[in-house]
Design an enzyme around this catalytic site. Structure first.
Site, mmCIF file in Angstrom:
data_model
loop_
_atom_site.group_PDB
_atom_site.id
_atom_site.type_symbol
_atom_site.label_atom_id
_atom_site.label_comp_id
_atom_site.label_asym_id
_atom_site.label_seq_id
_atom_site.Cartn_x
_atom_site.Cartn_y
_atom_site.Cartn_z
ATOM 1 N N GLU A 130 -12.775 -13.524 -38.705
ATOM 2 C CA GLU A 130 -13.313 -12.211 -38.342
ATOM 3 C C GLU A 130 -14.045 -11.651 -39.538
ATOM 4 O O GLU A 130 -13.540 -11.714 -40.672
ATOM 5 C CB GLU A 130 -12.182 -11.264 -37.925
ATOM 6 C CG GLU A 130 -12.654 -9.838 -37.621
ATOM 7 C CD GLU A 130 -11.502 -8.905 -37.233
ATOM 8 O OE1 GLU A 130 -10.467 -9.404 -36.762
ATOM 9 O OE2 GLU A 130 -11.641 -7.685 -37.431
ATOM 10 N N GLU A 135 -17.011 -0.748 -40.639
ATOM 11 C CA GLU A 135 -15.734 -0.339 -40.058
ATOM 12 C C GLU A 135 -15.124 0.786 -40.879
ATOM 13 O O GLU A 135 -15.255 0.837 -42.109
ATOM 14 C CB GLU A 135 -14.759 -1.522 -40.004
ATOM 15 C CG GLU A 135 -13.480 -1.204 -39.246
ATOM 16 C CD GLU A 135 -12.563 -2.408 -39.097
ATOM 17 O OE1 GLU A 135 -11.802 -2.453 -38.124
ATOM 18 O OE2 GLU A 135 -12.608 -3.298 -39.973
#
Length: 332
Positions: A130, A135
């Site tokens: 990932e 974010e």
């Protein structure tokens, strides 16, 4: 002599990484033809209801503005029974290596309980890896770039301008909290949330090679000319904001990755009791993250992505490695 000099220059040009456009997602309604809409329960346990394309269009969560794509959330419903409506979309094609460049004029703004992300994920999480490119949660005023892997991947604290927060990318690393992974903080307040939006947005570039990953953030007044010209060349860019290299076999840990956008609420990060208690004044507004998100819809009017362009380039000298193909094994 002239011929020899010409040959040497040509050889030098061939040995440089030359990126060529592989996928242009565009900024019209056709953008969503290249994505799947995730409508299952949130895998991070958020207070969110991910909806399909027809529902999103009907409820105003999707719009096709002049030259940009809008993806927002429900900001009018109080106490939604199944969580606040939002979107999670994943590219139909998967990628191996490349240069991913996204131009945004807006990302979800800061609000208590929000958790937006632009990221990439491989199959059988976390075996395929990932990559979190953009974010953050709630009132954070910086972007948190991170990798998540199975055991056996760690990074060095060098070669970038950001601030390392953790170095073991393993999701169950014994000396880190669960699923922290290896992370680098981008200190600029213009890199995330309200600061990004007030500055008019910007461009994020992520270079993924066999040797690791690098990310850059550029405000719209400092985008390299080669990006604007459609001929990106990271070798001429400044030191990256984040660079992930070290004791890690990147070929084994990152493969067949989808590009993902989502905006969730609360969940494992934003809704964590300790995180909620330390998120500015959020805990004074409601006792829990879910209570706040449920009862304050207007707080999320700015919780939208506005995408000008999303492009994936491949190394023209080794194009087979970046070739997109349809995923066979779906991620969790």
């Amino acid at each position: 002599m002239v011929t020899r000099r010409f040959l040497l220059c040509a050889l030098a040009a061939l040995t440089r990484a030359a990126y060529v456009l592989k996928e242009d997602f565009g900024n019209t309604a056709a953008f969503f033809d290249k994505f799947e809409f995730f409508t299952e329960p949130d895998l991070t346990h958020g207070f969110v209801e991910y909806v399909d394309q027809a529902t999103a269009e009907s409820n105003g969560l999707l719009k096709y503005n002049d030259g940009s794509i809008y993806m927002g959330v429900d900001f009018t419903t109080t106490a939604p029974e199944n969580g606040r409506q939002s979107l999670r979309i994943s590219s139909k094609d998967v990628f191996n290596h490349g240069l991913i460049i996204i131009d945004l004029t807006h990302m979800p703004g800061n609000a208590c309980g929000i958790w937006p992300a632009f990221w990439m994920v491989g199959p059988d999480w976390a075996a395929g890896g990932e990559i979190d490119i953009i974010e953050g949660v709630s009132l954070l005023d910086f972007n948190a770039v991170a990798l998540h892997t199975t055991t056996g991947c760690s990074i060095n604290d060098s070669g970038f301008t950001g601030v390392v927060q953790s170095t073991d990318c393993y999701i169950a690393a014994p000396e880190q909290a669960s699923n922290v992974g290896c992370g680098i903080k981008i200190p600029s307040p213009q890199s995330f949330g309200d600061g990004f939006n007030k500055a008019g947005g910007g461009v994020y570039a992520t270079e993924w090679t066999a040797n690791g990953l690098k990310t850059w953030f550029f405000g719209h007044d400092s985008v390299p000319a080669d990006i604007a010209a459609g001929n990106p060349d990271p070798s001429g860019w400044p030191m990256p904001d984040a660079a992930f290299a070290g004791d890690c076999n990147f070929e084994r840990h990152f493969w067949d990755m989808q590009i993902v956008f989502d905006t969730t609420f609360c969940g494992d990060w934003a809704g964590n009791e300790d995180v909620w208690a330390s998120s500015g004044n959020c805990a004074t507004l409601a006792s829990t993250c879910t209570d706040y998100v449920s009862n304050n819809p207007a707080a999320f009017e700015e919780a939208y992505w506005e995408i000008v362009s999303l492009k994936v380039y491949e190394d023209g000298n080794n194009s087979t490695q970046a070739m997109p193909r349809r995923r066979v094994v779906r991620n969790m």
